[in-house]
Design a protein around this motif. Sequence first.
Motif, PDB file in Angstrom:
ATOM      1  N   CYS A 170       0.978  -1.216  -0.023  1.00 42.12           N
ATOM      2  CA  CYS A 170      -0.088  -0.163   0.037  1.00 42.12           C
ATOM      3  C   CYS A 170       0.994   1.309  -0.037  1.00 42.12           C
ATOM      4  O   CYS A 170       1.886   1.300   0.717  1.00 42.12           O
ATOM      5  N   ASP A 171       0.418   1.954  -0.873  1.00 37.51           N
ATOM      6  CA  ASP A 171       1.182   3.518  -0.683  1.00 37.51           C
ATOM      7  C   ASP A 171       0.455   4.404  -1.722  1.00 37.51           C
ATOM      8  O   ASP A 171      -0.451   4.130  -2.703  1.00 37.51           O
ATOM      9  N   PRO A 172       0.170   5.746  -1.339  1.00 40.66           N
ATOM     10  CA  PRO A 172      -0.611   6.702  -1.990  1.00 40.66           C
ATOM     11  C   PRO A 172       0.000   6.751  -3.301  1.00 40.66           C
ATOM     12  O   PRO A 172      -0.798   7.147  -4.207  1.00 40.66           O
ATOM     13  N   VAL A 173       1.145   6.474  -3.764  1.00 41.39           N
ATOM     14  CA  VAL A 173       1.644   6.714  -5.082  1.00 41.39           C
ATOM     15  C   VAL A 173       0.818   5.898  -5.950  1.00 41.39           C
ATOM     16  O   VAL A 173       0.753   6.012  -7.189  1.00 41.39           O
ATOM     17  N   TYR A 174       0.064   4.729  -5.371  1.00 36.33           N
ATOM     18  CA  TYR A 174      -0.616   3.809  -6.580  1.00 36.33           C
ATOM     19  C   TYR A 174      -1.971   4.544  -6.939  1.00 36.33           C
ATOM     20  O   TYR A 174      -2.564   4.014  -7.561  1.00 36.33           O
ATOM     21  N   TYR A 175      -2.294   5.719  -6.335  1.00 32.92           N
ATOM     22  CA  TYR A 175      -3.482   6.591  -7.085  1.00 32.92           C
ATOM     23  C   TYR A 175      -2.961   7.010  -8.441  1.00 32.92           C
ATOM     24  O   TYR A 175      -3.873   7.101  -9.352  1.00 32.92           O
TER      25      TYR A 175
END
Length: 228
Positions: A57-62
């Motif tokens: 999980c990581d916000p960059v995966y948006y």
Amino acid sequence: MGLKLENVIPWGRNFAEYVRMFNLTTDELKLKILDCGGGPSSFNAEMTEQGYNVISCDPVYYFTADEIRQRIQDTYSAVVNGVQANLDCYVWQEITSPEQLGQVRMTAMEKFLADFDFGLKEGRYLPHGLPVLPFNNYQFDLALCSHFLFTYSEQLLEEFHLAAIREMCRVAKEVRIFPILNISGEVSPILEPVINKLEMQGYSVEVKQVGYEFQKGGNQILKVCPPR
């Protein structure tokens, strides 16, 4: 003083580095693992290839794969040049030069990018970030956090670290954080107060040496287990 960065950047490590950074045994690789703040590392892709299960999980995966690739390209030279300007802060053994470092990192990140769309569809990459995670209590056996907490001590305050670690301990039975140095190579100034407060709250906290060192002195993990 070593490398300085203003913001958290996408910069990925590979499976072999994860195994050594987090002192992962063969049996532990079979556990339910959360790679928290995984960014563009190839750990998930390589774990999947070998038949293991991991969620990253990581916000960059948006962002899309192309957008992540562009962000990597935008920061690549700054990182490699910053390392070149601070050669004495690193252990040049397996990786022998800043140029080779860039090649090793890009190989890992390209592997991630090739896997990203597949992993999104399979639910292996989730666009969520600390300090709030969308998982059930103790959904994972082990939560790993590489080069995020403590690394960015200037950008992320002590309160953020405490909230993030408590949240990882909510969703996993054990948490391992690597390294405990900040980005410029010193032991994070918030490490001691974070440890003290966690211990006061009943968490089991231990600093353990591991068989991996690229930043000089960066050969320890923080291991945290939730209160029993």
